[in-house]
Design a protein around this motif. Structure first.
Motif: not given
Length: 225
Positions: A120-123, A150-153, A179-181, A184-185
């Motif tokens: 759901d998210i990648v950090i 952007k919202r997550l960031a 970020l591009n692969c 997923t946000p």
């Protein structure tokens, strides 16, 4: 008469306590019977193996400190009940020893982990560096073409602004593979500049590491609300 009143008072108190206990048990049962939505978070410790990343003012290797931050963030997320997936759990890279382009092979391996996890998210956790040693401040990068990135960031950056020493004042667009692969946000979190002597010392301290990772968790929670 005094004894009777005393007994009545005790009975009333006992009845009230029984009601309170019943209510607590009832609401506890409701909470445990309602399943919480399960979110999967991929935590990516940037670099690894022969790719050490940048080098700090006093010799800190980014590869190593990224992993320490990733482990701490995983612990926070696990405690909160998230499902977490680490791209790497040791100092090694993800590339094949036979790959002619180890950097590309490493990034493709990270992409496969993200896709397989249904995240759901990648950090992605990193440390920054710049020739001008006065540069400092935690900052989050995003791909504006991926919905909600952007919202997550912004949510994580807002937590940095509240909690950290001299963070950057806004998140920023970035053109990076992680970020591009996928769709997923995803965000890259540059936790600070290890090329800045003062900030490097902060980043190496357990207290500041906990503060950074706790801020990221708070940002994730704000994003999911």
């Amino acid at each position: 008469m005094f004894i009777t009143i005393k007994r009545i008072t005790i009975l009333i108190v006992m009845a009230v306590l029984f009601v309170i206990a019943s209510v607590v048990v009832y609401f506890t049962a409701i909470q445990t019977s309602v399943s919480k939505p399960e979110y999967t978070i991929v935590i990516d410790a940037g670099h690894g193996g022969i790719d050490g990343g940048c080098k700090g003012y006093s010799g800190t290797i980014e590869r190593d400190i990224n992993l320490e931050y990733a482990k701490t963030l995983k612990s926070y997320c696990d405690d909160f009940g998230f499902k977490t997936v680490m791209t790497r759990t040791n100092e090694n890279g993800l590339y094949s020893p036979f790959a002619s382009n180890k950097k590309k092979d490493d990034m493709l391996a990270r992409q496969k982990i993200i896709e397989k996890s249904n995240a759901d998210i990648v950090i992605s956790l990193h440390m920054n560096s710049y020739a001008l040693s006065s540069s400092r401040g935690a900052q989050v990068f995003f791909n504006e073409e991926i919905e909600n990135s952007k919202r997550l960031a912004d949510e994580i950056q807002n937590q940095f602004i509240k909690n950290l020493v001299k963070p950057r004042q806004a998140s920023q667009k970035g053109d990076y593979y992680i970020l591009n692969c996928s769709n997923t946000p995803s965000v890259i979190v540059e936790c600070g500049f290890i090329s800045n002597q003062e900030e490097e010392q902060l980043l190496l301290s357990d207290g500041y590491k906990d503060k950074v990772c706790y801020s990221i968790l708070c940002g994730i929670l704000s994003y999911l609300m």
